[in-house]
Design a protein around this motif. Structure first.
Motif, PDB file in Angstrom:
ATOM      1  N   ASP A 361       0.866  -1.183   0.065  1.00 38.57           N
ATOM      2  CA  ASP A 361       0.051  -0.047  -0.035  1.00 38.57           C
ATOM      3  C   ASP A 361       0.872   1.201   0.121  1.00 38.57           C
ATOM      4  O   ASP A 361       0.259   2.469  -0.042  1.00 38.57           O
ATOM      5  N   VAL A 362       2.206   1.034   0.127  1.00 36.25           N
ATOM      6  CA  VAL A 362       3.079   2.252  -0.056  1.00 36.25           C
ATOM      7  C   VAL A 362       2.942   3.070  -1.296  1.00 36.25           C
ATOM      8  O   VAL A 362       3.376   2.276  -2.643  1.00 36.25           O
ATOM      9  N   LYS A 363       2.392   4.269  -1.507  1.00 36.66           N
ATOM     10  CA  LYS A 363       2.591   4.758  -2.741  1.00 36.66           C
ATOM     11  C   LYS A 363       3.835   5.402  -3.318  1.00 36.66           C
ATOM     12  O   LYS A 363       4.648   5.805  -2.512  1.00 36.66           O
ATOM     13  N   ILE A 364       4.311   5.071  -4.447  1.00 32.72           N
ATOM     14  CA  ILE A 364       5.671   5.432  -4.854  1.00 32.72           C
ATOM     15  C   ILE A 364       5.679   6.350  -5.864  1.00 32.72           C
ATOM     16  O   ILE A 364       4.955   6.227  -6.824  1.00 32.72           O
ATOM     17  N   ASP A 365       6.913   7.327  -6.098  1.00 26.38           N
ATOM     18  CA  ASP A 365       6.900   7.890  -7.116  1.00 26.38           C
ATOM     19  C   ASP A 365       8.111   7.710  -8.395  1.00 26.38           C
ATOM     20  O   ASP A 365       7.964   8.097  -9.483  1.00 26.38           O
ATOM     21  N   ARG A 366       8.828   6.665  -7.950  1.00 24.62           N
ATOM     22  CA  ARG A 366       9.746   6.381  -9.095  1.00 24.62           C
ATOM     23  C   ARG A 366      10.475   5.034  -8.666  1.00 24.62           C
ATOM     24  O   ARG A 366      10.236   4.627  -7.346  1.00 24.62           O
ATOM     25  N   VAL A 367      11.275   4.476  -9.504  1.00 24.14           N
ATOM     26  CA  VAL A 367      11.926   3.123  -9.526  1.00 24.14           C
ATOM     27  C   VAL A 367      13.264   3.561 -10.096  1.00 24.14           C
ATOM     28  O   VAL A 367      13.581   4.213 -11.128  1.00 24.14           O
ATOM     29  N   TYR A 368      14.373   3.117  -9.465  1.00 23.27           N
ATOM     30  CA  TYR A 368      15.701   3.251 -10.104  1.00 23.27           C
ATOM     31  C   TYR A 368      16.547   1.868  -9.999  1.00 23.27           C
ATOM     32  O   TYR A 368      16.427   1.232  -8.874  1.00 23.27           O
ATOM     33  N   THR A 487      11.725  -7.056  -7.413  1.00 26.56           N
ATOM     34  CA  THR A 487      10.849  -6.249  -6.656  1.00 26.56           C
ATOM     35  C   THR A 487      10.603  -4.736  -7.312  1.00 26.56           C
ATOM     36  O   THR A 487       9.512  -4.241  -7.142  1.00 26.56           O
ATOM     37  N   ALA A 488      11.771  -4.211  -7.613  1.00 25.12           N
ATOM     38  CA  ALA A 488      11.707  -2.950  -8.227  1.00 25.12           C
ATOM     39  C   ALA A 488      10.774  -3.127  -9.608  1.00 25.12           C
ATOM     40  O   ALA A 488       9.980  -1.853  -9.698  1.00 25.12           O
ATOM     41  N   ALA A 489      11.131  -3.775 -10.253  1.00 26.79           N
ATOM     42  CA  ALA A 489      10.564  -3.672 -11.676  1.00 26.79           C
ATOM     43  C   ALA A 489       8.907  -4.056 -11.342  1.00 26.79           C
ATOM     44  O   ALA A 489       7.943  -3.392 -12.149  1.00 26.79           O
ATOM     45  N   ALA A 490       8.532  -5.041 -10.497  1.00 31.82           N
ATOM     46  CA  ALA A 490       7.077  -5.453 -10.308  1.00 31.82           C
ATOM     47  C   ALA A 490       6.558  -4.046  -9.695  1.00 31.82           C
ATOM     48  O   ALA A 490       5.269  -3.688  -9.925  1.00 31.82           O
ATOM     49  N   SER A 491       7.165  -3.184  -8.824  1.00 28.24           N
ATOM     50  CA  SER A 491       6.757  -1.989  -8.212  1.00 28.24           C
ATOM     51  C   SER A 491       6.529  -1.253  -9.186  1.00 28.24           C
ATOM     52  O   SER A 491       5.421  -0.352  -9.095  1.00 28.24           O
ATOM     53  N   ALA A 492       7.506  -0.960 -10.280  1.00 29.49           N
ATOM     54  CA  ALA A 492       7.173  -0.041 -11.293  1.00 29.49           C
ATOM     55  C   ALA A 492       5.924  -0.242 -12.204  1.00 29.49           C
ATOM     56  O   ALA A 492       5.315   0.634 -12.372  1.00 29.49           O
TER      57      ALA A 492
END
Length: 492
Positions: A361-368, A487-492
């Protein structure tokens, strides 16, 4: 999960005269077979008053890998944790952030006309603040270039044309990955660098650790360093790796288990069937982040995977060593990897561990996706697999920074398994990611304001980098969640 075994008592032995030690035979360049053991002469401690024959006899001190490497480098028959010894250095690395300071100390202490102890053992790699208009950052690279020309340094990976990194055949990119790719990491050796993530090279079964500019200036002039022998914590990782886990999950799990101070000035040795199954790049990820637990160094025993990686990369003979069966470890931790889940490190500490699904449920703004920890070829292949499987466009800006020029080429040339021949770059473009950037450290360490993907606003970022302290990637109020490429890609 993990179980801890309390520290064992130290083993002790007296050496009253010079002895011969059997050592593993050196590996020849391009060879992955061991030859017959050779004999090496070791210098023992000064003679002591002899004891009665009944209380002496043949004594052999069992040692860990780290103790053996430092013993050989200090010409000692045996070492124990806590001893301070002068060690001969095989490779010294510095980069554009710490290089000018190291050079300044070297010249101040040894003289303006002094020469480095060995021009072929000093490796200088500009990589941190490269693609920027910042005059001071650019001047740092100029200082490195002038010094390398003056000293005739053999391994200087220079960059002159910042507009097109491909026009610079000598330029490599991130120092820790370049060291491995260019064959500077070899089993049994001692590698020091002016960067805390120099421990990355421990994946090759060598002692590798970061040092400060003052120590580096001394090494540059003498080829020696005074080191305290660290005790070793052993991490036994067994079980089949689930298809959704990567080495980043393993090291975040470990750091979350022992805390950011749990291995302070200790060697972290990784063994077990899971470790043996890991590729070299995944082993690098494990060792890269031991410093986030306070570790002095991380180390993985060299095996056929190691030897195969080194084929064609180095012409230097090397001699792997291994921990003795009777070696004393400070403590043991055991993990059944088959039972682990993807994890992240929440702001603002690498040990602030949580299951990835707990942060849904954490809203993210970007992925690096990048850095020495998460910008290797296999990291981008992993991310590409997730984008390919989802078939969706990314919902936040997704930045891609290959670690080295070779990784950049792989992103544009290697087909992703199961993609029908598509490359990572094609999959990233279809997913709406940013175009892969020029290879360098990028925003991992923040850098000047014009650094690509730097966090100049207080945003929330999921990153494959190694640290999430306030201000690490730029803005001091930014929030960084450390995660694996999956996890980074899935989050994006």
């Amino acid at each position: 999960m993990a179980s801890s075994i309390s520290a064992a008592a130290k083993a002790s032995a007296a050496f009253a005269q010079k002895k011969e030690l059997a050592a593993p035979a050196p590996h020849r360049a391009g060879s992955s077979r061991r030859t017959k053991p050779c004999r090496v002469r070791a210098v023992a401690s000064p003679a002591r008053t002899p004891r009665a024959p009944s209380s002496t006899g043949s004594v052999k001190t069992a040692m860990t890998m780290t103790e053996k490497i430092l013993a050989r480098a200090s010409e000692r028959a045996a070492l124990e944790p806590g001893e301070n010894v002068w060690v001969d250095i095989d490779v010294l690395m510095t980069h554009d952030v710490c290089g000018p300071g190291t050079i300044g100390i070297f010249k101040k202490e040894f003289g303006e006309d002094a020469k480095v102890w060995d021009r072929e053992k000093v490796v200088i790699i500009p990589d941190h603040y490269i693609f920027t208009s910042d005059e001071r950052a650019n001047r740092n690279v100029d200082i490195l270039r002038d010094f390398c020309l003056e000293q005739n340094i053999k391994y200087f990976y220079d960059i002159k044309d910042l507009s097109d990194f491909r026009a610079n055949p000598d330029y490599k990119g991130v120092c820790h990955i370049a060291l491995a790719q260019e064959g500077h990491c070899r089993p049994g050796e001692v590698l020091l660098g002016t960067d805390s993530h120099t421990c990355n090279a421990g994946a090759f079964g060598q002692f590798a650790t970061g040092i400060g500019n003052t120590d580096a200036g001394f090494v540059m002039g003498t080829g020696k360093a005074l080191l305290k022998v660290p005790p070793t914590i052993r991490f036994v990782l067994d079980g089949e790796m689930p298809p959704y886990l990567l080495a980043k999950d393993l090291i975040l799990q470990i750091i979350g288990e022992i805390s950011v101070s749990g291995a302070t000035y200790k060697s972290m040795e990784f063994v077990g069937s899971t470790v043996e199954s890991l590729t070299m790049e995944e082993r690098m990820t494990l060792c890269n982040m031991v410093v986030e637990a306070g570790g002095k160094n991380g180390v993985v025993p060299a095996d056929e995977t190691t030897f195969k990686y080194l084929e064609g990369r180095t012409s230097v003979d090397y001699q792997p060593v291994y921990s003795d069966a009777e070696a004393r470890f400070f403590s043991d931790y055991r993990f059944d990897v088959s039972k682990l889940e993807p994890v992240v490190a929440k702001p603002h500490s690498p040990d602030n561990r949580a299951l990835a699904r707990e942060c849904k449920d954490v809203k993210i703004d970007r992925v690096y996706i990048g850095s020495c920890t998460g910008g290797k070829t296999e990291d981008f292949l992993a991310a590409a697999k997730v984008f390919l499987a989802s078939g969706k466009k990314v919902k936040v800006p997704t930045f891609l920074v290959p670690a080295t020029q070779k990784v950049w080429m792989d992103v544009y040339s290697l087909p992703v398994p199961g993609s029908g021949g598509k490359t990572c770059a094609q999959i990233f473009e279809e997913a709406g990611c940013d175009t892969p950037a020029s290879p360098n450290c990028g925003a991992c360490l923040g850098g000047p304001r014009d650094t690509y993907a730097r966090m100049n606003e207080p945003t929330v970022c999921v990153s494959t980098t190694n640290r999430n302290f306030p201000g690490r990637m730029g803005h001091k109020e930014g929030q960084i969640y450390l995660a694996s490429p999956y996890t980074a890609a899935a989050s994006a």
